[in-house]
Design a protein around this motif. Structure first.
Motif, mmCIF file in Angstrom:
data_model
loop_
_atom_site.group_PDB
_atom_site.id
_atom_site.type_symbol
_atom_site.label_atom_id
_atom_site.label_comp_id
_atom_site.label_asym_id
_atom_site.label_seq_id
_atom_site.Cartn_x
_atom_site.Cartn_y
_atom_site.Cartn_z
ATOM 1 N N PHE A 29 -66.527 -47.672 21.357
ATOM 2 C CA PHE A 29 -66.428 -47.697 19.902
ATOM 3 C C PHE A 29 -67.766 -47.389 19.257
ATOM 4 O O PHE A 29 -67.979 -47.704 18.084
ATOM 5 N N SER A 30 -68.658 -46.788 20.022
ATOM 6 C CA SER A 30 -69.994 -46.502 19.496
ATOM 7 C C SER A 30 -69.976 -45.526 18.334
ATOM 8 O O SER A 30 -70.942 -45.444 17.577
ATOM 9 N N ALA A 50 -68.074 -55.854 7.903
ATOM 10 C CA ALA A 50 -67.835 -54.602 8.616
ATOM 11 C C ALA A 50 -69.151 -53.875 8.804
ATOM 12 O O ALA A 50 -70.113 -54.078 8.031
ATOM 13 N N ILE A 51 -69.182 -53.015 9.810
ATOM 14 C CA ILE A 51 -70.415 -52.316 10.136
ATOM 15 C C ILE A 51 -70.099 -50.914 10.643
ATOM 16 O O ILE A 51 -69.143 -50.725 11.399
ATOM 17 N N GLY A 52 -70.883 -49.960 10.214
ATOM 18 C CA GLY A 52 -70.701 -48.597 10.647
ATOM 19 C C GLY A 52 -71.258 -48.363 12.047
ATOM 20 O O GLY A 52 -71.879 -49.237 12.643
ATOM 21 N N TRP A 53 -71.040 -47.171 12.553
ATOM 22 C CA TRP A 53 -71.399 -46.902 13.938
ATOM 23 C C TRP A 53 -72.900 -46.999 14.191
ATOM 24 O O TRP A 53 -73.323 -47.348 15.287
ATOM 25 N N ARG A 54 -73.703 -46.733 13.180
ATOM 26 C CA ARG A 54 -75.155 -46.829 13.361
ATOM 27 C C ARG A 54 -75.673 -48.249 13.183
ATOM 28 O O ARG A 54 -76.841 -48.521 13.456
ATOM 29 N N GLY A 103 -66.757 -43.083 11.759
ATOM 30 C CA GLY A 103 -67.999 -43.751 12.091
ATOM 31 C C GLY A 103 -68.587 -44.554 10.945
ATOM 32 O O GLY A 103 -68.962 -45.701 11.106
ATOM 33 N N TYR A 104 -68.657 -43.935 9.771
ATOM 34 C CA TYR A 104 -69.218 -44.636 8.621
ATOM 35 C C TYR A 104 -68.139 -45.474 7.954
ATOM 36 O O TYR A 104 -66.955 -45.155 8.011
ATOM 37 N N LEU A 105 -68.589 -46.549 7.312
ATOM 38 C CA LEU A 105 -67.635 -47.378 6.583
ATOM 39 C C LEU A 105 -66.940 -46.516 5.545
ATOM 40 O O LEU A 105 -67.586 -45.879 4.718
ATOM 41 N N SER A 106 -65.649 -46.497 5.611
ATOM 42 C CA SER A 106 -64.883 -45.659 4.712
ATOM 43 C C SER A 106 -64.033 -46.517 3.794
ATOM 44 O O SER A 106 -63.953 -47.736 3.958
#
Length: 128
Positions: A29-30, A50-54, A103-106
């Motif tokens: 899930f990286s 919540a957290i984005g991929w980075r 990846g980014y919070l949407s």
């Protein structure tokens, strides 16, 4: 088979701290945003963080902002929730969740229906 397994819940007193962990397996899930939700008895499942991929610019519910910290370790495929200054109203089953495409919070990151994978949950009970 994709699995999310939460751990770290327990019974604590008000003001204590706990760290929840979520171990993901079956796929990485990286590249996806992930989140924590909770559900108290008789209530709907609600967004916590919540957290984005980075791992940058996380989002929090107002009720936990300043007390909880979400983080992730992509190398280990792990998600964490550090909870400080716990209150009795934080008592709930806490769930780890993951999106499978973004990846980014949407838009909708704070809605359960946005997430594709869920763990079984871990109970957190805070006594007064």
């Amino acid at each position: 088979q994709v699995q999310l397994v939460e751990s770290g819940g327990g019974l604590v007193q008000a003001g204590d701290s706990l760290t929840l962990s979520c171990a993901a397996s079956g796929r990485s899930f990286s590249s996806n945003f992930m989140g924590w939700f909770r559900q108290a008895p008789g209530k709907e499942r609600e967004f916590v963080a919540a957290i984005g991929w980075r791992g940058t610019i996380p989002a929090y519910a107002d009720t936990v902002k300043g007390r909880f910290t979400i983080s992730r370790d992509n190398a280990k495929n792990m998600l964490y929730l550090q909870m400080n200054s716990l209150k009795p109203e934080d008592t709930a089953v806490y769930y780890c969740a993951a999106d499978r495409t973004t990846g980014y919070l949407s838009r909708g990151y704070d809605q359960p229906r946005t997430y594709d994978y869920w763990g079984q949950g871990t109970q957190v009970t805070v006594s007064s």
